[in-house]
Write a protein that holds these residues in place. Structure first.
Motif, PDB file in Angstrom:
ATOM      1  N   ASP A 146       0.824  -1.201   0.000  1.00  0.00           N
ATOM      2  CA  ASP A 146       0.000   0.000   0.000  1.00  0.00           C
ATOM      3  C   ASP A 146       0.860   1.254   0.000  1.00  0.00           C
ATOM      4  O   ASP A 146       2.004   1.233   0.450  1.00  0.00           O
ATOM      5  CB  ASP A 146      -0.887   0.029   1.255  1.00  0.00           C
ATOM      6  N   GLY A 147       0.269   2.308  -0.483  1.00  0.00           N
ATOM      7  CA  GLY A 147       0.914   3.613  -0.376  1.00  0.00           C
ATOM      8  C   GLY A 147       1.640   4.011  -1.638  1.00  0.00           C
ATOM      9  O   GLY A 147       2.012   3.180  -2.479  1.00  0.00           O
ATOM     10  N   LYS A 148       1.815   5.298  -1.750  1.00  0.00           N
ATOM     11  CA  LYS A 148       2.447   5.928  -2.909  1.00  0.00           C
ATOM     12  C   LYS A 148       3.881   5.416  -3.038  1.00  0.00           C
ATOM     13  O   LYS A 148       4.590   5.291  -2.049  1.00  0.00           O
ATOM     14  CB  LYS A 148       2.469   7.430  -2.641  1.00  0.00           C
ATOM     15  N   GLN A 169       7.784   5.259  -3.403  1.00  0.00           N
ATOM     16  CA  GLN A 169       8.842   6.205  -3.039  1.00  0.00           C
ATOM     17  C   GLN A 169       9.794   6.441  -4.207  1.00  0.00           C
ATOM     18  O   GLN A 169      10.372   7.494  -4.349  1.00  0.00           O
ATOM     19  CB  GLN A 169       9.623   5.645  -1.855  1.00  0.00           C
ATOM     20  N   HIS A 170       9.965   5.409  -4.995  1.00  0.00           N
ATOM     21  CA  HIS A 170      10.770   5.547  -6.210  1.00  0.00           C
ATOM     22  C   HIS A 170       9.794   5.367  -7.371  1.00  0.00           C
ATOM     23  O   HIS A 170       8.578   5.507  -7.178  1.00  0.00           O
ATOM     24  CB  HIS A 170      11.892   4.499  -6.189  1.00  0.00           C
ATOM     25  N   THR A 171      10.297   5.055  -8.569  1.00  0.00           N
ATOM     26  CA  THR A 171       9.332   4.890  -9.664  1.00  0.00           C
ATOM     27  C   THR A 171       8.812   3.457  -9.748  1.00  0.00           C
ATOM     28  O   THR A 171       8.024   3.136 -10.649  1.00  0.00           O
ATOM     29  CB  THR A 171       9.935   5.301 -11.032  1.00  0.00           C
ATOM     30  N   ASN A 172       9.222   2.592  -8.846  1.00  0.00           N
ATOM     31  CA  ASN A 172       8.733   1.207  -8.859  1.00  0.00           C
ATOM     32  C   ASN A 172       7.258   1.159  -8.458  1.00  0.00           C
ATOM     33  O   ASN A 172       6.904   1.634  -7.377  1.00  0.00           O
ATOM     34  CB  ASN A 172       9.494   0.352  -7.854  1.00  0.00           C
ATOM     35  N   VAL A 173       6.447   0.592  -9.330  1.00  0.00           N
ATOM     36  CA  VAL A 173       5.042   0.333  -8.992  1.00  0.00           C
ATOM     37  C   VAL A 173       4.841  -1.171  -9.176  1.00  0.00           C
ATOM     38  O   VAL A 173       4.974  -1.692 -10.283  1.00  0.00           O
ATOM     39  CB  VAL A 173       4.081   1.137  -9.897  1.00  0.00           C
ATOM     40  N   CYS A 174       4.552  -1.843  -8.088  1.00  0.00           N
ATOM     41  CA  CYS A 174       4.472  -3.310  -8.107  1.00  0.00           C
ATOM     42  C   CYS A 174       3.026  -3.743  -7.956  1.00  0.00           C
ATOM     43  O   CYS A 174       2.350  -3.327  -7.014  1.00  0.00           O
ATOM     44  CB  CYS A 174       5.310  -3.886  -6.965  1.00  0.00           C
ATOM     45  N   PHE A 175       2.564  -4.556  -8.884  1.00  0.00           N
ATOM     46  CA  PHE A 175       1.149  -4.910  -8.858  1.00  0.00           C
ATOM     47  C   PHE A 175       0.885  -6.243  -9.549  1.00  0.00           C
ATOM     48  O   PHE A 175       1.652  -6.686 -10.397  1.00  0.00           O
ATOM     49  CB  PHE A 175       0.323  -3.807  -9.533  1.00  0.00           C
ATOM     50  N   TRP A 176      -0.225  -6.859  -9.136  1.00  0.00           N
ATOM     51  CA  TRP A 176      -0.751  -7.987  -9.888  1.00  0.00           C
ATOM     52  C   TRP A 176      -1.845  -7.498 -10.824  1.00  0.00           C
ATOM     53  O   TRP A 176      -2.667  -6.657 -10.434  1.00  0.00           O
ATOM     54  CB  TRP A 176      -1.395  -9.014  -8.949  1.00  0.00           C
TER      55      TRP A 176
END
Lengths: 581, 581
Positions: A492-494, A496-503
């Motif tokens: 959860d949460g914005k 911090q770096h440009t990594n966006v991890c998702f299924w």
């Protein structure tokens, strides 16, 4: 085919005065006359009839290959440089006698292959990759090396073929690695570096580049916050080697006798890093004879940040066993989550137990260039060493990795062997600029010029703007998918770096209630979507499992070419390719 | 200044039809129309009046900078691309919207700076170096990095300045290092490599380059003589790292537990190499936690070759002390003398005592490409590993170093950490092509393309011809000075490699009888001559002391551009610069 260049060589006459033939020849004449030191006349002479009649010379070969009179009105009487590469070989290029014309034409022809590729790289209507399986690539082409030479026409064809199957790593929809993008000034600098073709070990043979490394490392140390930018450092072939160097220097600082006596003369050393840290810490420990069992993986919180209290607990444990904690590697920007370890708290622990504090900022270190985001690195000024890879978030062409060390002279003492054939002590200049003995490498590629030239071209504020933009894009992606149907965030949460991890959860999986069944099927989703992305060539993004989490996408953005539209495209593409799974 | 390119951009009209202006614009039109995928029309559109009126766009800036109508008769109505770089910044280049024209012009301008430099490199009337002392270089120029960007004109000026003070490492009279020369095909390949800007760790992002590495390593192993070219290998950032990798793998082969447990779990290991071997063996041992005290320096004969009986004696000694001999590094082409250790005899010793045999052929390995000289490497097929640097004797641009290993799979087992974010096991292609986990590096620069393309261009026989020529030149030098007044050879006999080691004895020293006095003064001769060479910029050759021998010149020839005339010049120059000493 090879003689049909993109630039004026061999271009068809597109003008209104067909007998003038405005393509190459006049450009050649003008070009020749811009040379200084008699080269102009030499080139003209080489192109003239008289010279061309020497049997076997390239000019002669060109005549045989049917070159025409250029119709140029300059007094030098130039020949048309519409060279037929199918009768020329590498031995006709410089340093061959009279090889200038063939050389310039050949190199220009290569540039004429590269320039369209560069433009296409940024064209969203082109593919990111024209994917072939290894056996297809091997079968469809002849890559073998033989006894006999190929013609320059074949060589140009090899160049075209190699680019045809290359990944466009600068494409706005290429998100696959931490290093993406193609910076035009960086590229220009790299072309110049190749042309200068020298080695960083001594000032003697790389005066400018050695000075630029000196200037740039000092600037980087100032930005880190070390007093007056003092300290040491070197550019190394990648973040893994930089991290290994840091571990090597930390060990030497604590036990200098290890250089001569080896690890058997010192107590068991323990290194600490988080369970989400980069694998290079373990690789380094294995190589240095410390052993991977002596790398303690400290727990992380749900965002992937090292838990300082767990670090302290593990240090105490190690000491109780009689081991010697010598190295803590905090990560600023983990590879998968993009997490920033809490550097201030870690620095406090390191101070308390007198342990070398390293910051692996290979990925996240560049955020220090941004006034908006540098707070994430607060405490970095307390580190003993920092890895910082401008080839990642600053889009410098590969490779460009800096290791910065707070204590001056330590690297030199740790690694030097005083090779007297290279680092002669009776040279006529200031020997402190012979930096080669600081490194494990002897020969060292010039990685500095591209960073330095980009920095001059952008200024610090230019890098800041690039970095801020990439972070803005990742926040846009996060906001877009966090509540979107079919997506689940890994944490959860914005970001911090440009990594966006998702299924991405395909429709068929959205209502599966058996948790094991769901996980098992979900694990297979990302690899299939990724394979389809590559087969279509539309975009590329990475995926992996981590800990108990099955395969998920790790989106990263480091390419200044990416836009909101590309983020939208990525989401649409994932849904298009994954909806039937 | 920046807009006066060498190639057609901004060239003055040299033709007979001045209102037609045959320079850039038509070239642009033709160029544009050769693009596929709609890029042609896009470029034309970008150049047209309508598009240029957008405020703030690069095209608009060009208008403001006073560009003229090109007079081109093509229907697209192109503008003249005589771009004023003094009003443009890196942010006007791609990926900037409408950045194509500025980008192509800028990159072409850079090429127009590089091409004359390349031609001058081979011009004997130009200096090898325009030498400046570090403080002069710092004071005469501004190299500082600031917050604000520079214009592209300034960036181009930075490129020119950097080249002005560069060493011309391809100059026919540059003999300073083992790596010299500037190969045109290699250079072209390196420009392409920079443009492709990718990373060797996975097939996924470097399909062609990974395959070419595969093909080339196999070819190299075939040439070494390993059955069917089987085995393993990798390109690493230089010979020192290749040697360290060999030691690492040898240690792992004997004691695989060292990877987890570290050096404290294994007995004391001893490595053997000759006293003339490269310092990287000691550096590697220090780094790997073996320690330099555990590197035994085996005696050499008067030609600098390892004495196999001394090797055996030292192995027995080590075993008697309870140590474990694990690694012998034989040198094929020592750095200073160019000596080839007797590989067959060394292989016999290694077999007898079951020790890993490494051949450091960084410098001399390439002689295996020559039917005339490869006998010097007889026995190399019995090695367990070989370092071979094509960037030395084969003139491949820096860096290009191969480590070849006889046993397949060992490197992978030794170094792998299974990073699941990179080496996913559920990828859709043959994972044996993901070679990154074999190395200590994570990111790895593409060093293969330049070697592969040069090999295609020259064929094996082309490399052979280059190598034979360099050896012929060194024999010419040897014959010229061996009996010449004022010269003393460091060792007797024809050189085995291109190394020719000698003292120049100035007239004032020729009849000094006090041996100590003579040696003391002779020690100072080579450094002074070298400093003068650099100040005049006429030639460069290395010097060093070795053992009890005071400073002497080590001449090496690896540049195919060198000729008999250049050897003559070197001798004349040494005498001119040294006669008053």
């Amino acid at each position: 085919m090879a003689s049909q260049g993109f630039w004026p060589f061999g271009a068809e006459d597109g003008g209104d005065n067909s007998n003038q033939n405005p393509s190459a020849p006049r450009a050649w004449c003008q070009a020749a006359q811009k040379f200084t030191g008699g080269l102009g006349s030499k080139l003209c002479a080489l192109l003239s009839v008289g010279e061309g009649e020497k049997t076997g010379s390239p000019a002669r070969k060109q005549q045989e290959a049917g070159v025409e009179s250029c119709g140029c009105n300059k007094p030098c009487g130039c020949y048309k440089s519409n060279i037929d590469f199918s009768v020329l070989y590498s031995t006709d290029l410089l340093p061959a006698s009279e090889g200038e014309v063939a050389t310039l034409s050949f190199l220009q022809e290569v540039v004429d292959i590269l320039l369209p590729y560069i433009v296409q790289t940024f064209d969203r209507s082109t593919k990111v990759i024209d994917f072939r399986y290894p056996n297809e690539l091997l079968q469809e082409n002849n890559w073998e090396l033989s006894d006999n030479p190929e013609t320059l026409e074949d060589i140009l064809l090899n160049c075209r073929t190699s680019l045809k199957y290359a990944i466009k790593t600068g494409h706005p929809r290429y998100f696959n690695q931490l290093s993406t993008g193609l910076d035009m000034v960086g590229l220009a600098a790299d072309w110049l570096t190749s042309t200068a073709n020298t080695n960083m070990f001594t000032y003697e043979i790389a005066p400018v580049f050695v000075l630029l490394e000196h200037v740039t490392l000092k600037k980087m140390r100032e930005i880190i916050g070390w007093p007056d930018g003092k300290g040491d450092g070197i550019f190394s072939p990648g973040g893994s080697i930089s991290n290994m160097y840091a571990m090597l220097v930390a060990r030497y600082k604590m036990f200098p006798e290890v250089k001569e006596k080896g690890m058997s003369a010192v107590p068991r050393l323990i290194a600490f890093t988080s369970e989400h840290s980069h694998f290079s810490i373990k690789k380094g420990a294995a190589a240095l004879g410390i052993g991977t069992d002596s790398v303690v993986l400290v727990k992380v919180d749900e965002r992937g940040k090292m838990i300082p209290s767990d670090l302290e607990r593990r240090i105490i444990e190690a000491k109780q066993k009689g081991y010697v904690p010598f190295f803590v590697s905090a990560t600023a920007g983990t590879t998968v989550y993009g997490a920033f370890d809490p550097l201030i708290a870690i620095a406090d622990v390191c101070r308390k137990y007198k342990i070398w504090m390293h910051v692996d900022g290979a990925w996240g270190g560049s955020l220090i260039m941004s006034r908006k985001h540098r707070w994430k690195l607060n405490g970095i000024d307390r580190a003993n060493s920092v890895t910082w890879n401008p080839h990642k978030m600053m889009s410098v062409p590969l490779q460009c990795s800096a290791l910065l060390i707070r204590e001056e002279g330590l690297m030199q003492k740790c690694n030097q062997m005083h090779a007297c054939y290279l680092f002669q002590q009776d040279k006529h200049y200031d020997l402190s600029y012979d930096t080669g003995d600081k490194a494990l490498q002897c020969g060292r590629h010039v990685d500095i010029f591209k960073l330095w030239l980009m920095w001059r071209a952008k200024g610090t504020i230019g890098f800041e703007a690039q970095i801020d933009k990439c972070l803005e894009l990742s926040e846009y992606l996060y906001n877009k998918i966090k509540n979107r149907e079919g997506y689940e965030m890994i944490f959860d949460g914005k970001p911090q770096h440009t990594n966006v991890c998702f299924w991405y959860i395909p429709p068929s999986l959205r209502y599966v209630e058996d948790k094991d069944e769901r996980m098992k099927r979900l694990h297979k989703v990302a690899p299939v979507i990724k394979a389809r992305m590559m087969e279509y060539g539309t975009t590329m993004v990475s995926y992996q499992p981590q800990g108990d989490k099955v395969n998920f996408f790790r989106m990263v953005i480091s390419n200044p070419a990416a836009s909101f539209e590309d983020i939208d495209f990525l989401i649409e593409e994932i849904e298009r390719l994954g909806q039937d799974l």
